[in-house]
Design a protein around this motif. Structure first.
Motif, short mmCIF file in Angstrom:
data_model
loop_
_atom_site.label_atom_id
_atom_site.label_comp_id
_atom_site.label_asym_id
_atom_site.label_seq_id
_atom_site.Cartn_x
_atom_site.Cartn_y
_atom_site.Cartn_z
N PHE A 187 28.56 5.72 -6.30
CA PHE A 187 28.58 4.88 -7.51
C PHE A 187 29.93 4.18 -7.73
N GLY A 188 30.81 4.31 -6.76
CA GLY A 188 32.10 3.59 -6.83
C GLY A 188 33.05 4.12 -7.88
N MET A 189 32.97 5.43 -8.15
CA MET A 189 33.85 6.01 -9.17
C MET A 189 35.26 6.19 -8.61
N ASP A 190 36.25 5.95 -9.46
CA ASP A 190 37.64 6.10 -9.03
C ASP A 190 37.98 7.59 -8.97
N LEU A 191 38.49 8.03 -7.81
CA LEU A 191 38.89 9.43 -7.67
C LEU A 191 40.40 9.45 -7.48
N PRO A 192 41.14 9.54 -8.60
CA PRO A 192 42.60 9.37 -8.53
C PRO A 192 43.29 10.44 -7.69
N TRP A 193 43.84 10.04 -6.55
CA TRP A 193 44.53 10.96 -5.64
C TRP A 193 45.99 11.06 -6.03
N PRO A 194 46.63 12.21 -6.08
CA PRO A 194 46.12 13.56 -5.73
C PRO A 194 45.61 14.32 -6.96
N ARG A 195 45.61 13.67 -8.14
CA ARG A 195 45.17 14.35 -9.36
C ARG A 195 43.80 14.99 -9.21
N VAL A 196 42.93 14.30 -8.45
CA VAL A 196 41.54 14.75 -8.34
C VAL A 196 41.43 16.16 -7.72
N LEU A 197 42.49 16.54 -6.99
CA LEU A 197 42.47 17.88 -6.38
C LEU A 197 42.39 18.98 -7.45
N ALA A 198 42.89 18.67 -8.66
CA ALA A 198 42.86 19.65 -9.75
C ALA A 198 41.43 19.99 -10.15
N VAL A 199 40.49 19.10 -9.82
CA VAL A 199 39.08 19.34 -10.16
C VAL A 199 38.54 20.56 -9.41
N VAL A 200 39.09 20.82 -8.22
CA VAL A 200 38.56 21.91 -7.38
C VAL A 200 38.70 23.27 -8.08
N PRO A 201 39.93 23.68 -8.48
CA PRO A 201 40.02 24.98 -9.16
C PRO A 201 39.32 24.98 -10.52
N LEU A 202 39.32 23.83 -11.20
CA LEU A 202 38.66 23.78 -12.52
C LEU A 202 37.15 24.00 -12.39
N THR A 203 36.57 23.41 -11.34
CA THR A 203 35.12 23.62 -11.11
C THR A 203 34.85 25.08 -10.77
N ALA A 204 35.77 25.69 -10.04
CA ALA A 204 35.61 27.11 -9.70
C ALA A 204 35.62 27.96 -10.97
N VAL A 205 36.47 27.60 -11.93
CA VAL A 205 36.52 28.36 -13.19
C VAL A 205 35.20 28.18 -13.96
N VAL A 206 34.67 26.96 -13.96
CA VAL A 206 33.38 26.70 -14.63
C VAL A 206 32.28 27.56 -14.00
N ALA A 207 32.24 27.57 -12.67
CA ALA A 207 31.20 28.35 -11.97
C ALA A 207 31.34 29.84 -12.27
N LEU A 208 32.60 30.29 -12.33
CA LEU A 208 32.86 31.71 -12.62
C LEU A 208 32.40 32.06 -14.04
N ALA A 209 32.71 31.17 -14.99
CA ALA A 209 32.31 31.42 -16.39
C ALA A 209 30.79 31.47 -16.50
N ALA A 210 30.11 30.56 -15.80
CA ALA A 210 28.64 30.55 -15.84
C ALA A 210 28.08 31.81 -15.20
N PHE A 211 28.73 32.24 -14.14
CA PHE A 211 28.29 33.46 -13.46
C PHE A 211 28.45 34.68 -14.39
N CYS A 212 29.57 34.74 -15.12
CA CYS A 212 29.80 35.85 -16.06
C CYS A 212 28.75 35.83 -17.17
N PHE A 213 28.44 34.62 -17.65
CA PHE A 213 27.41 34.47 -18.68
C PHE A 213 26.05 34.92 -18.11
N GLY A 214 25.78 34.55 -16.88
CA GLY A 214 24.53 34.94 -16.22
C GLY A 214 24.45 36.45 -16.06
N THR A 215 25.58 37.09 -15.79
CA THR A 215 25.60 38.55 -15.66
C THR A 215 25.27 39.22 -16.99
N PHE A 216 25.79 38.63 -18.09
CA PHE A 216 25.45 39.16 -19.42
C PHE A 216 23.94 39.02 -19.66
#
Lengths: 61, 267
Positions: free
Chosen positions: B131-160
């Motif tokens: 879709f031609g979205m701008d992925l600002p380098w190298p800032r966009v690398l910060a998305v990787v750990p942030l997405t991991a935190v989101v997945a972890l939070a969802a997993f903890c919620f799923g465990t509950f």
């Protein structure tokens, strides 16, 4: 009327034994809210009205 | 063997069992050509909706929100672990074992957090490119750990939620679907918080995704580091909170199941 009430009671019993029957009742309103949110937030209230009318009678579109 | 070493040993074996399960479900080819195609199609559907009814900004808003939602949806699937154990007939044995079932379930389902994060990132970068979205380098690398935190939070919620389903097994599918649609509707995935009533915003802040997604949007919007880290810390706090509640409630729910004999075999 007796047949209607018997069918209604049967369905209530089915729901009690298998709550999965409730899924559309829970998910459809939330999906509707999600899609109407898109339209309303984009300032496309005309689209919201069209979408709501479509839900009421798809054949009328 | 100390209690800690025993727990680590159980975690290790449960994680390996989870990985073995996952290898039975997917190969690299079926993951890439099956699962990822479905995920990218889902994200593209919402992005196309944004393109149709709004502008570029709306398109990217929906694309980012729905790509990150994939991490949460996959993480929440961990609640199906109890049903899987019931199907295989190992649930009563797990409850009867000296180890806590929540440790086994959480470790065995943790591959879902990894899978969710990878799927969401792949969807974000592939659909973003399409879709031609701008992925600002190298800032966009910060998305990787942030997405991991989101997945972890969802997993903890799923465990509950797994604890709830553990006790009331007949509502398993209802809980999965309701949770997924609620996250989609209430966590700022499709519309900004300004659109919601204040009370709903408070409710959403306690759910996984909401705070992490704000941090990720901050990365794309060029927000300052303190704001991004603040939202990321809130997401991590949500993860810790749900896992604490899961640990506190799971064994009690299991004990009740043991008392009334509801931990039987079959679905």
């Amino acid at each position: 009327m007796r047949a209607f009430s018997a069918a209604f009671r049967l369905q209530l019993r089915l729901i009690r034994s298998d709550p999965d029957y409730l899924m559309p009742l829970v998910t459809v309103p939330l999906f509707t809210v999600t899609f109407l949110d898109h339209l309303a937030e984009s300032g496309r209230r005309d689209g919201s009205i069209e979408f709501a009318s479509y839900l009421q009678d798809p054949r009328a579109q | 063997m100390t209690a800690l070493a025993t727990t680590v040993n159980v975690l290790h074996h449960a994680f390996r069992a989870g990985l073995a399960d996952y290898r039975e479900m997917f190969t690299w080819k079926s993951w890439a050509a099956g699962w990822m195609v479905r995920v990218i199609a889902q994200v593209s559907f919402f992005a196309l909706l944004g393109e149709r009814i709004g502008n570029e900004q709306t398109t990217y808003y929906l694309l980012i929100g729905n790509a990150i939602l994939v991490a949460a949806l996959t993480g929440v699937f961990s609640l199906n672990m109890t049903t899987a154990e019931r199907w295989t007939g190992t649930l009563p044995l797990l409850v009867a074992s000296p180890s806590s079932p929540v440790i086994v379930f959480s470790a065995r389902g943790s591959y879902l957090a990894v899978d969710g994060a990878l799927s969401a990132l792949a969807a974000l970068f592939i659909a973003g490119g399409i879709f031609g979205m701008d992925l600002p380098w190298p800032r966009v690398l910060a998305v990787v750990p942030l997405t991991a935190v989101v997945a972890l939070a969802a997993f903890c919620f799923g465990t509950f939620l797994a604890g709830i389903v553990f006790r009331f097994r007949s509502i398993n599918s209802l809980v999965v679907l309701t949770t997924q649609v609620t996250l989609m509707a209430a966590c700022g995935i499709n519309v900004p918080f300004s659109y919601y009533p204040d009370a709903l915003e408070w409710f959403s802040r306690m759910l996984p995704v909401t705070n992490g997604l704000l941090a990720i949007r901050g990365v794309f919007d060029g927000a300052d580091v303190a704001t991004i880290l603040g939202n990321a810390a809130l997401e991590a706090a949500v993860a810790v909170g749900w896992m604490t509640i899961a640990l506190a409630s799971f064994n009690q729910l299991a004990s009740r199941g043991r008392r009334d004999g509801s931990l039987d075999y079959g679905a």
